[in-house]
Design a protein around this motif. Structure first.
Motif, short mmCIF file in Angstrom:
data_model
loop_
_atom_site.label_atom_id
_atom_site.label_comp_id
_atom_site.label_asym_id
_atom_site.label_seq_id
_atom_site.Cartn_x
_atom_site.Cartn_y
_atom_site.Cartn_z
N LYS A 1 -10.28 -4.17 2.49
CA LYS A 1 -10.36 -5.63 2.49
C LYS A 1 -11.50 -6.05 3.43
N PRO A 2 -12.56 -6.60 2.90
CA PRO A 2 -13.73 -6.91 3.73
C PRO A 2 -13.41 -7.74 4.97
N ALA A 3 -12.34 -8.55 4.89
CA ALA A 3 -12.03 -9.40 6.04
C ALA A 3 -11.17 -8.70 7.07
N GLU A 4 -10.63 -7.52 6.75
CA GLU A 4 -9.69 -6.87 7.66
C GLU A 4 -9.96 -5.38 7.84
N ILE A 5 -10.02 -4.62 6.71
CA ILE A 5 -10.11 -3.16 6.76
C ILE A 5 -11.25 -2.68 5.87
N HIS A 6 -11.98 -1.69 6.38
CA HIS A 6 -13.05 -1.08 5.59
C HIS A 6 -12.82 0.43 5.56
N PHE A 7 -13.28 1.08 4.47
CA PHE A 7 -13.31 2.54 4.39
C PHE A 7 -14.77 2.96 4.28
N SER A 8 -15.15 4.01 5.01
CA SER A 8 -16.53 4.50 4.94
C SER A 8 -16.51 6.01 4.75
N ARG A 9 -17.62 6.53 4.20
CA ARG A 9 -17.69 7.96 3.94
C ARG A 9 -18.13 8.76 5.17
N THR A 10 -18.97 8.16 5.99
CA THR A 10 -19.47 8.86 7.18
C THR A 10 -19.34 7.96 8.39
N LEU A 11 -19.42 8.57 9.57
CA LEU A 11 -19.35 7.80 10.81
C LEU A 11 -20.56 6.90 10.95
N ALA A 12 -21.72 7.37 10.47
CA ALA A 12 -22.93 6.54 10.54
C ALA A 12 -22.76 5.27 9.71
N ASP A 13 -22.18 5.41 8.51
CA ASP A 13 -21.91 4.22 7.68
C ASP A 13 -20.95 3.29 8.37
N ALA A 14 -19.92 3.87 9.04
CA ALA A 14 -18.94 3.05 9.73
C ALA A 14 -19.58 2.23 10.85
N ARG B 1 -7.55 12.36 -1.10
CA ARG B 1 -6.12 12.42 -1.42
C ARG B 1 -5.30 11.63 -0.41
N MET B 2 -5.74 11.61 0.86
CA MET B 2 -5.01 10.84 1.88
C MET B 2 -5.36 9.37 1.80
N ALA B 3 -6.60 9.05 1.41
CA ALA B 3 -6.98 7.65 1.23
C ALA B 3 -6.16 7.02 0.11
N MET C 1 4.53 10.40 5.60
CA MET C 1 4.99 9.02 5.52
C MET C 1 5.10 8.39 6.89
N SER C 2 5.53 9.14 7.88
CA SER C 2 5.62 8.60 9.25
C SER C 2 4.25 8.17 9.74
N ALA C 3 3.22 8.98 9.45
CA ALA C 3 1.86 8.63 9.86
C ALA C 3 1.36 7.41 9.10
N ILE C 4 1.71 7.32 7.80
CA ILE C 4 1.29 6.17 7.00
C ILE C 4 1.89 4.88 7.55
N VAL C 5 3.18 4.94 7.91
CA VAL C 5 3.84 3.76 8.50
C VAL C 5 3.18 3.39 9.81
N ALA C 6 2.84 4.41 10.63
CA ALA C 6 2.16 4.14 11.90
C ALA C 6 0.79 3.52 11.66
N MET C 7 0.06 4.02 10.67
CA MET C 7 -1.24 3.46 10.32
C MET C 7 -1.09 2.01 9.86
#
Length: 563
Positions: free
Chosen positions: A542-555, A529-531, A501-507
């Protein structure tokens, strides 16, 4: 529950197996007989209570526990815990606390805490066992030298000062018998006989003391018969009563004031810390013994069932005058070496001690207290693991050495409860500090070998390790430092294995900071599970702020698209 017994019955033992276990049980019974008396005396109670423990707890735990070869009974590790309880609450308080400890042990087993031994650091175990050895050995000096000390109250330093000040009162007769006994104990292993050395030492010590008393009326030493007395149904006697363990509610026995201690909520509150300490120590000793036994036999014990069995034994034993019990490593090793492979050996060991009470009590009364003290000094030395203690100091990392010395010192100067609590707390803090050191965040250089050159507007941070309350802030603080030309931050979380939870708050804080500065955030390759944890607190794709990707190449592809 009863897994060891069920496995043994399912194995369909042959006649030779049964014979081997009976002989092993008799061998261990011979070893347990004097040790049980000595450890009871060291714990501040009459010797018969140690024998009752070996009988009742030894049989019950063997039948209901999770190890087929463990031999349970009174152990030296308990002495420093039980003695203060007896001094403050009497025998009644000791047995009530033992019963409470049994309940705690069952709760630990039902709660699947059988892996407890694996989370206790090695320096903590060596520290408090060495400390216990020093305390036990020191307290035997009085009887070993026959010092004129009426009572030994106060803490360790008070008792040590009292012993030193009483050295001029050394009794040469007691010292002679104690010295002879300890010499035999130390020299007997060189004979390589199958007869237990402590049995020979006690027999010869008793015989020599008796013969000297016959030749000289001035020669006299304290014995079990002269030190301990009992009264049963108006009949008084010396030494150990030749009767079977009888049922009696522990709270009907005497407290420190000599009156029945009774049962009340206030007493339970006072005894609860001691009961928890007994349960923790008993679980550690039993599970450590089980691990050692597994290594010797090649078999596997059931740790949770072993805790439940220890709990059942420690509930039933006090009802028959038994003090707290746990698996004894030395007796278990002797059982295995003698051919013991099923709970039958432990049952026979208990029955042998029972038979000895009925047949040998007149002879046991002749054992000198100096000989019993000599036996306990050797036991204390063996359990102190002096070689391992010194070896750990020489080769262990500095943090582990600090934990070792602190646990040792606290055990000796205060008590084992404080030592284990502080030792575990310090070990946990040192572990957290080490984990913080290995968790780090590295910014990948502009010239990225795999994905080509990166523009200044894209920053990739490689996060390694566990993100928890101790490491999250350190690992993520660099990400919050944003340069004017930065447009996209990519977090490569491939090697992140934990997120609390501390890491989630920091994130969450980092996401808000980047959003305010109009910097896009891409979280790459975070385990599902962490996502999900991040999604639950509102850190979503959120396309305007945050994205999730499966690989670094996709990112990186998403980052270039954003730019």
């Amino acid at each position: 529950m009863f897994s060891a017994l069920r496995k043994s019955l399912a194995s369909r033992a042959t006649f030779s197996d049964i014979q081997a276990n009976i002989l092993a049980g008799l061998t261990v019974g011979v070893i347990a007989l004097p040790l049980s008396m000595a450890l009871a005396i060291a714990s501040g109670v009459p010797p018969q209570h140690g024998l009752y423990t070996a009988i009742v707890a030894g049989i019950v735990i063997a039948i209901s526990g999770g190890s087929k070869v463990n031999i349970s009974g009174p152990t030296a590790a308990f002495v420093v815990v039980l003695l203060p309880i007896v001094q403050q609450f009497g025998i009644g308080g000791l047995l009530v606390s033992g019963l409470m400890a049994g309940i705690v042990l069952i709760m630990m087993g039902v709660g699947k805490l059988g892996k407890l031994i694996e989370i206790v650091p090695y320096p903590v175990i060596i520290g408090f066992t060495a400390g216990i050895g020093v305390v036990i050995g020191t307290f035997q000096i009085k009887d070993f030298l026959g010092l004129d000390i009426q009572t030994q109250n106060g803490d360790y330093l008070d008792k040590l000062i009292l012993i030193v000040n009483s050295l001029p009162t050394i009794n040469w007769q007691e010292s002679l018998i104690g010295g002879l006994t300890i010499s035999i104990l130390l020299l007997w292993p060189r004979v390589r006989s199958k007869i237990p050395g402590h049995l020979v030492a006690l027999f010869l010590g008793s015989m020599i003391a008796w013969l000297l008393s016959q030749f000289s009326q001035d020669f006299s030493v304290a014995t079990i018969g002269s030190r301990f007395h009992y009264e049963i149904n108006g009949i008084t006697g010396n030494g150990i009563p030749a009767i079977l363990p009888a049922f009696e509610w522990p709270w009907n026995l005497s407290g420190a004031n000599g009156k029945p201690i009774g049962l009340s909520f206030e007493l339970i509150k006072l005894l609860l810390p001691s009961a928890i300490t007994i349960a923790i120590l008993g679980s550690l000793e039993s599970l450590l013994c089980s691990v050692v036994a597994d290594g010797m036999t090649g078999k596997k014990h059931n740790s949770n069932d072993e805790l439940i069995g220890q709990g059942i034994g420690n509930i039933i034993a006090p009802l028959f005058g038994g003090i707290p019990a746990t698996a004894a490593i030395a007796r278990t090793a002797a059982n295995i070496k003698a051919g013991g492979s099923t709970p039958l050996a432990s049952v026979v060991h208990g029955l042998f001690v029972l038979g000895a009470i009925l047949a040998l009590t007149p002879l046991l009364a002749y054992i000198p207290m100096a000989s019993m003290a000599a036996l306990l000094i050797v036991v204390a030395w063996n359990m102190s693991e002096a070689k391992q203690f010194i070896r750990t100091i020489k080769i262990a990392p500095r943090d582990d050495v600090i934990v070792l010395i602190l646990c040792f010192s606290l055990t000796v100067l205060f008590d084992m409860t404080i030592a284990v609590a502080v030792g575990m707390g310090l070990a946990a803090m040192l572990f957290i500090r080490r984990s913080i050191k290995v968790t780090n965040t590295t910014r990948i250089e502009k010239n990225h070998g795999v994905h080509g050159d990166l523009p200044n507007s894209i920053a990739i941070y490689d996060i390694n390790g566990s993100l928890f309350f101790g490491s999250a802030q350190k690992a993520l603080e660099a990400i919050s430092r944003v340069t004017p030309d930065l447009r996209v931050v990519i977090l490569d979380m491939t090697e992140v294995n934990m997120l609390d939870m501390s890491a989630i708050v920091a994130m969450e804080s980092i996401a808000d900071t980047l959003e305010k500065q109009q910097v896009f955030l891409i979280i790459s390759n975070l385990q599902e599970r962490m996502a999900l944890k991040l999604h639950r607190v509102g850190i979503t794709d959120k396309p305007a702020e945050i994205h999730f990707s499966r690989t670094l190449a996709d990112a990186i592809a998403v980052a270039n698209k954003i730019l």
